[in-house]
Scaffold this motif. Structure first.
Motif, PDB file in Angstrom:
ATOM      1  N   LEU A 176     -32.523 -50.454 -97.633  1.00 44.72           N
ATOM      2  CA  LEU A 176     -32.320 -50.665 -96.206  1.00 44.72           C
ATOM      3  C   LEU A 176     -32.993 -49.523 -95.463  1.00 44.72           C
ATOM      4  O   LEU A 176     -32.870 -48.368 -95.861  1.00 44.72           O
ATOM      5  N   GLY A 177     -33.706 -49.839 -94.395  1.00 44.89           N
ATOM      6  CA  GLY A 177     -34.371 -48.772 -93.660  1.00 44.89           C
ATOM      7  C   GLY A 177     -34.793 -49.217 -92.279  1.00 44.89           C
ATOM      8  O   GLY A 177     -35.088 -50.395 -92.064  1.00 44.89           O
ATOM      9  N   VAL A 178     -34.809 -48.257 -91.357  1.00 49.00           N
ATOM     10  CA  VAL A 178     -35.185 -48.582 -89.991  1.00 49.00           C
ATOM     11  C   VAL A 178     -35.787 -47.354 -89.319  1.00 49.00           C
ATOM     12  O   VAL A 178     -35.377 -46.222 -89.580  1.00 49.00           O
ATOM     13  N   TYR A 179     -36.801 -47.589 -88.484  1.00 47.81           N
ATOM     14  CA  TYR A 179     -37.323 -46.550 -87.598  1.00 47.81           C
ATOM     15  C   TYR A 179     -36.582 -46.680 -86.264  1.00 47.81           C
ATOM     16  O   TYR A 179     -36.431 -47.789 -85.733  1.00 47.81           O
ATOM     17  N   LEU A 180     -36.153 -45.564 -85.724  1.00 50.68           N
ATOM     18  CA  LEU A 180     -35.454 -45.569 -84.440  1.00 50.68           C
ATOM     19  C   LEU A 180     -36.354 -44.968 -83.359  1.00 50.68           C
ATOM     20  O   LEU A 180     -37.225 -44.149 -83.657  1.00 50.68           O
ATOM     21  N   PRO A 181     -36.145 -45.329 -82.101  1.00 47.70           N
ATOM     22  CA  PRO A 181     -37.073 -44.940 -81.029  1.00 47.70           C
ATOM     23  C   PRO A 181     -36.894 -43.531 -80.484  1.00 47.70           C
ATOM     24  O   PRO A 181     -37.535 -43.180 -79.491  1.00 47.70           O
ATOM     25  N   SER A 182     -36.062 -42.726 -81.112  1.00 44.91           N
ATOM     26  CA  SER A 182     -35.831 -41.372 -80.600  1.00 44.91           C
ATOM     27  C   SER A 182     -35.472 -40.433 -81.731  1.00 44.91           C
ATOM     28  O   SER A 182     -34.791 -40.818 -82.692  1.00 44.91           O
ATOM     29  N   PHE A 183     -35.917 -39.168 -81.591  1.00 45.40           N
ATOM     30  CA  PHE A 183     -35.512 -38.124 -82.532  1.00 45.40           C
ATOM     31  C   PHE A 183     -34.242 -37.412 -82.064  1.00 45.40           C
ATOM     32  O   PHE A 183     -33.697 -36.591 -82.803  1.00 45.40           O
ATOM     33  N   ILE A 184     -33.802 -37.688 -80.851  1.00 46.22           N
ATOM     34  CA  ILE A 184     -32.717 -36.891 -80.272  1.00 46.22           C
ATOM     35  C   ILE A 184     -31.535 -37.753 -79.847  1.00 46.22           C
ATOM     36  O   ILE A 184     -30.909 -37.532 -78.818  1.00 46.22           O
ATOM     37  N   ASP A 185     -31.202 -38.748 -80.675  1.00 46.22           N
ATOM     38  CA  ASP A 185     -30.081 -39.631 -80.375  1.00 46.22           C
ATOM     39  C   ASP A 185     -29.145 -39.703 -81.584  1.00 46.22           C
ATOM     40  O   ASP A 185     -29.137 -40.695 -82.318  1.00 46.22           O
ATOM     41  N   PRO A 186     -28.346 -38.654 -81.802  1.00 44.80           N
ATOM     42  CA  PRO A 186     -27.459 -38.651 -82.970  1.00 44.80           C
ATOM     43  C   PRO A 186     -26.443 -39.781 -82.973  1.00 44.80           C
ATOM     44  O   PRO A 186     -26.043 -40.264 -84.047  1.00 44.80           O
ATOM     45  N   ALA A 187     -26.018 -40.221 -81.788  1.00 47.81           N
ATOM     46  CA  ALA A 187     -25.065 -41.324 -81.734  1.00 47.81           C
ATOM     47  C   ALA A 187     -25.686 -42.607 -82.285  1.00 47.81           C
ATOM     48  O   ALA A 187     -25.044 -43.358 -83.044  1.00 47.81           O
ATOM     49  N   LEU A 188     -26.953 -42.868 -81.926  1.00 47.90           N
ATOM     50  CA  LEU A 188     -27.652 -44.040 -82.453  1.00 47.90           C
ATOM     51  C   LEU A 188     -27.840 -43.905 -83.960  1.00 47.90           C
ATOM     52  O   LEU A 188     -27.676 -44.872 -84.703  1.00 47.90           O
ATOM     53  N   GLY A 189     -28.164 -42.698 -84.409  1.00 49.28           N
ATOM     54  CA  GLY A 189     -28.295 -42.475 -85.845  1.00 49.28           C
ATOM     55  C   GLY A 189     -26.990 -42.753 -86.564  1.00 49.28           C
ATOM     56  O   GLY A 189     -26.970 -43.394 -87.624  1.00 49.28           O
ATOM     57  N   GLY A 190     -25.900 -42.294 -85.994  1.00 52.72           N
ATOM     58  CA  GLY A 190     -24.593 -42.503 -86.612  1.00 52.72           C
ATOM     59  C   GLY A 190     -24.213 -43.969 -86.685  1.00 52.72           C
ATOM     60  O   GLY A 190     -23.744 -44.449 -87.734  1.00 52.72           O
ATOM     61  N   SER A 191     -24.420 -44.695 -85.595  1.00 49.15           N
ATOM     62  CA  SER A 191     -24.064 -46.118 -85.594  1.00 49.15           C
ATOM     63  C   SER A 191     -24.954 -46.911 -86.546  1.00 49.15           C
ATOM     64  O   SER A 191     -24.505 -47.874 -87.178  1.00 49.15           O
ATOM     65  N   THR A 192     -26.224 -46.502 -86.672  1.00 53.09           N
ATOM     66  CA  THR A 192     -27.130 -47.181 -87.595  1.00 53.09           C
ATOM     67  C   THR A 192     -26.702 -46.955 -89.038  1.00 53.09           C
ATOM     68  O   THR A 192     -26.709 -47.887 -89.858  1.00 53.09           O
ATOM     69  N   ALA A 193     -26.301 -45.725 -89.358  1.00 51.96           N
ATOM     70  CA  ALA A 193     -25.817 -45.430 -90.704  1.00 51.96           C
ATOM     71  C   ALA A 193     -24.564 -46.237 -91.018  1.00 51.96           C
ATOM     72  O   ALA A 193     -24.410 -46.776 -92.129  1.00 51.96           O
ATOM     73  N   GLU A 194     -23.661 -46.334 -90.047  1.00 51.45           N
ATOM     74  CA  GLU A 194     -22.429 -47.101 -90.262  1.00 51.45           C
ATOM     75  C   GLU A 194     -22.743 -48.570 -90.511  1.00 51.45           C
ATOM     76  O   GLU A 194     -22.080 -49.229 -91.331  1.00 51.45           O
ATOM     77  N   GLN A 195     -23.751 -49.101 -89.823  1.00 54.61           N
ATOM     78  CA  GLN A 195     -24.162 -50.485 -90.055  1.00 54.61           C
ATOM     79  C   GLN A 195     -24.684 -50.659 -91.481  1.00 54.61           C
ATOM     80  O   GLN A 195     -24.365 -51.650 -92.154  1.00 54.61           O
ATOM     81  N   MET A 196     -25.473 -49.685 -91.948  1.00 59.65           N
ATOM     82  CA  MET A 196     -25.989 -49.767 -93.319  1.00 59.65           C
ATOM     83  C   MET A 196     -24.869 -49.692 -94.343  1.00 59.65           C
ATOM     84  O   MET A 196     -24.892 -50.384 -95.369  1.00 59.65           O
ATOM     85  N   ILE A 197     -23.886 -48.852 -94.070  1.00 63.47           N
ATOM     86  CA  ILE A 197     -22.738 -48.764 -94.974  1.00 63.47           C
ATOM     87  C   ILE A 197     -22.032 -50.113 -95.030  1.00 63.47           C
ATOM     88  O   ILE A 197     -21.604 -50.576 -96.097  1.00 63.47           O
ATOM     89  N   GLY A 198     -21.925 -50.767 -93.865  1.00 64.35           N
ATOM     90  CA  GLY A 198     -21.324 -52.093 -93.814  1.00 64.35           C
ATOM     91  C   GLY A 198     -22.104 -53.122 -94.610  1.00 64.35           C
ATOM     92  O   GLY A 198     -21.535 -54.126 -95.067  1.00 64.35           O
ATOM     93  N   GLU A 199     -23.399 -52.871 -94.810  1.00 58.35           N
ATOM     94  CA  GLU A 199     -24.248 -53.773 -95.597  1.00 58.35           C
ATOM     95  C   GLU A 199     -24.307 -53.362 -97.065  1.00 58.35           C
ATOM     96  O   GLU A 199     -25.082 -53.931 -97.839  1.00 58.35           O
ATOM     97  N   GLY A 200     -23.512 -52.369 -97.437  1.00 59.20           N
ATOM     98  CA  GLY A 200     -23.392 -52.018 -98.850  1.00 59.20           C
ATOM     99  C   GLY A 200     -24.035 -50.723 -99.272  1.00 59.20           C
ATOM    100  O   GLY A 200     -23.911 -50.325-100.440  1.00 59.20           O
ATOM    101  N   ALA A 201     -24.718 -50.033 -98.377  1.00 62.90           N
ATOM    102  CA  ALA A 201     -25.383 -48.781 -98.766  1.00 62.90           C
ATOM    103  C   ALA A 201     -24.342 -47.713 -99.084  1.00 62.90           C
ATOM    104  O   ALA A 201     -23.398 -47.497 -98.312  1.00 62.90           O
TER     105      ALA A 201
END
Length: 344
Positions: A176-201
């Motif tokens: 699972l992998g994704v490019y995000l549109p910002s280097f300075i958005d930790p909240a978006l990074g956190g929510s994206t990681a949680e989504q991946m965990i929900g998908e089994g990562a």
């Protein structure tokens, strides 16, 4: 490490040399590239005995002023840290041809900048490959993820290297992998990681500045194994073991900025420095690798550690490639390495 051709210069008396370092935003003890560039300069100073000073940058608007301070004080070598200061470094090098400028993590097109300017680059694909191998070998679910920043060459090298490294040791791994549109958005990074965990990562690699850091913090706090990037995030993101989830950071895919800075300064002194482009540091010169396992060491089987050592040695001696273009970060389909599955 890629060895540049000797410039034909004269070896310098280091006791007459003045070396200055301008940090990116932050201090020389902040655990980032600033600290490791400083450590590299100190290592070179210990070896050669030159005068050394540093300036800690507090605002981006101060980049030019801080560089100019060293110019005005007749310093011979100026090291600047980070890609944000690259334009100011390039301009200063053009205006001051008698001063050598070394830019950490800065890319300059070879042949298109002045001879007194050198950008230090790293094989992120090799570091990413090691991180991917570690993630795949540690995964129980068979699914691993990467939260990446903007789709630019260094990030692509990390991501594609990670994917290929994971598949190298575990061909059936689900990526699972994704490019995000910002280097300075930790909240978006956190929510994206949680989504991946929900998908089994069950292992997450963060490769996108504070955005990636947000991803691994959120994942580790939920009990998921994570891997940091660039510097040892056990020390920076997890407070050297004091922050929640510190036992879940397996390692970090690091760039050995200290090695690169020390080497480049040494080249200036030895008369082998050649600017007008970049110098690339890789596994062969200990320029990239994995950080210490720290609190997760006991959770990582000896067989995994041995396989990582094997992979690192093969990357270093050239018998193993990552399947990733070391400049663009694109996957080279014809060069994807043949699988070498890990057997517990």
């Amino acid at each position: 490490m890629y060895k540049r051709q000797a410039a034909g210069g004269t070896e310098l008396d280091p006791t007459t040399l003045k070396v200055g370092l301008v940090t990116d935003l932050g201090k020389v003890n902040d655990g980032t590239f600033n600290e490791f560039a400083h450590k590299g300069a100190l290592a070179a100073q210990t070896e050669f005995g030159f005068e050394y000073k540093f300036i800690e940058t507090t605002a981006q608007a101060d980049y030019e002023k801080n560089i100019q301070t060293f110019v005005d004080e007749k310093f011979n070598v100026v090291v600047t840290v980070g890609f944000l200061i690259a334009d100011a470094t390039k301009a200063a090098a053009a205006a001051n041809p008698d001063i050598t400028f070394i830019g950490v993590d800065q890319f300059y097109v070879p042949g298109e900048v002045t001879d007194n300017l050198l950008g230090l680059q790293f094989r992120e694909d090799q570091a990413g490959f090691l991180a991917g191998a570690l993630a795949a070998m540690m995964s129980e679910s068979g699914t691993v993820g990467i939260v990446a920043g903007l789709e630019i060459p260094p990030v692509k090298k990390f991501k594609n290297g990670y994917d290929n490294g994971a598949a190298y040791v575990r061909p059936d791994i689900n990526l699972l992998g994704v490019y995000l549109p910002s280097f300075i958005d930790p909240a978006l990074g956190g929510s994206t990681a949680e989504q991946m965990i929900g998908e089994g990562a069950d292992v997450i690699f963060g490769a996108g500045g504070p955005t990636g850091t947000g991803a691994i913090k959120a994942a580790a706090e939920k009990g998921t194994f994570v891997i940091g990037v660039d510097q040892d995030e056990y020390g920076t993101t997890f407070g050297g073991g004091s922050a929640p989830g510190a036992d879940k950071i397996l390692s970090s895919a690091i760039k050995r900025v200290d090695v690169a800075v020390s080497t480049a300064i040494g080249e200036v002194i030895k008369g082998t420095f050649k600017g007008n482009g970049i110098e690339v540091f890789d596994a062969a010169g200990d320029g990239v690798g994995l950080a210490d396992f720290h609190d997760a060491a006991d959770a990582i089987p000896d067989g995994v550690k041995a396989k990582l050592d094997e992979i690192f040695k093969a990357l270093a001696d050239g018998s193993l490639n990552t399947g990733v273009d070391p400049a663009s970060g694109d996957v080279i389909e014809a060069e994807i390495p043949e699988a070498s599955p890990y057997t517990p």
